[in-house]
Design a protein around this motif. Structure first.
Motif, short mmCIF file in Angstrom:
data_model
loop_
_atom_site.label_atom_id
_atom_site.label_comp_id
_atom_site.label_asym_id
_atom_site.label_seq_id
_atom_site.Cartn_x
_atom_site.Cartn_y
_atom_site.Cartn_z
N ASN A 1 1.55 -6.14 -7.57
CA ASN A 1 0.13 -6.41 -7.30
C ASN A 1 -0.19 -6.23 -5.82
OD1 ASN A 1 -1.10 -6.99 -9.83
ND2 ASN A 1 0.06 -8.90 -9.90
N ASN A 2 0.71 -6.63 -4.92
CA ASN A 2 0.48 -6.44 -3.49
C ASN A 2 0.47 -4.96 -3.10
OD1 ASN A 2 0.06 -9.07 -2.69
ND2 ASN A 2 2.23 -9.47 -2.38
N ARG B 1 -0.94 -2.84 -4.89
CA ARG B 1 -2.14 -2.39 -5.62
C ARG B 1 -1.79 -1.66 -6.92
NH1 ARG B 1 -4.35 -1.08 -0.11
NH2 ARG B 1 -5.55 -2.93 0.41
#
Length: 183
Positions: free
Chosen positions: A7-8, A10
């Motif tokens: 998630n970090n 993206r």
């Protein structure tokens, strides 16, 4: 646990916990019932020839089992799993560490109904070990190092240890487990 990293970066993702469906769930619940009828003894380690990370971890765990003389208290370490007989040299096994190799489901279920616990040890790799969830459903306590226990931290029935030096202490904590492990 890798979802935070993805998630970090993206890369949209989410964690979907594993839970087995029938017929696997039925087998595990049958093992759970059978465990209530028979005494538990022995420590099992499951590994898989197709997973190099698992074989590396299993090899290190076997060496630690021998070095710490754990068979004196806990009996032989039982090593089983898909094509595990192809993964290790034959001279690695003796009365302290026994190779059971590939087992049919019926034999594996019988073994899980009898052992005191199952060891899971990995030094690297990603993803959650579905084996841990299955063992807990079967009411088999799991001893796992922190890396192997990822996604299963603080669950009843999982005894976590930091490294192989803490293996003996983790085994002693088996005696503290009381009651059933929640399904």
């Amino acid at each position: 646990e890798e979802t935070w990293l993805l998630n970090n970066l993206r890369i949209p993702c989410f964690y979907f916990p594993y839970y087995p469906q029938d017929p696997v769930l039925g087998r595990l619940l049958a093992v759970r019932r059978k465990r209530q009828e028979s005494p538990s003894q022995g420590i099992l380690m499951l590994t898989n020839f197709k997973n190099p990370q698992a074989i590396k971890g299993a090899t290190h765990l076997i060496a630690a089992w021998r070095k710490q003389l754990l068979s004196r208290t806990w009996g032989p370490l039982l090593v089983a799993g898909f094509q595990s007989e192809k993964a290790f040299p034959a001279d690695l096994f003796d009365h302290d560490v026994r190779l059971l190799g590939t087992l049919e489901n019926d034999r594996l279920d019988e073994l899980m109904s009898q052992v005191a616990a199952c060891l899971c040890y990995q030094e690297n790799g990603s993803g959650a070990l579905t084996r841990i969830r299955e063992l807990l459903i079967a009411d088999v306590p799991v001893l796992a190092n922190s890396h192997a226990a990822r996604s299963y931290h603080n669950l009843r029935g999982v005894i976590e240890f930091a490294g192989l030096d803490g293996l003996g202490e983790a085994l002693e904590r088996l005696n503290e487990l009381t009651g059933d492990i929640p399904v």
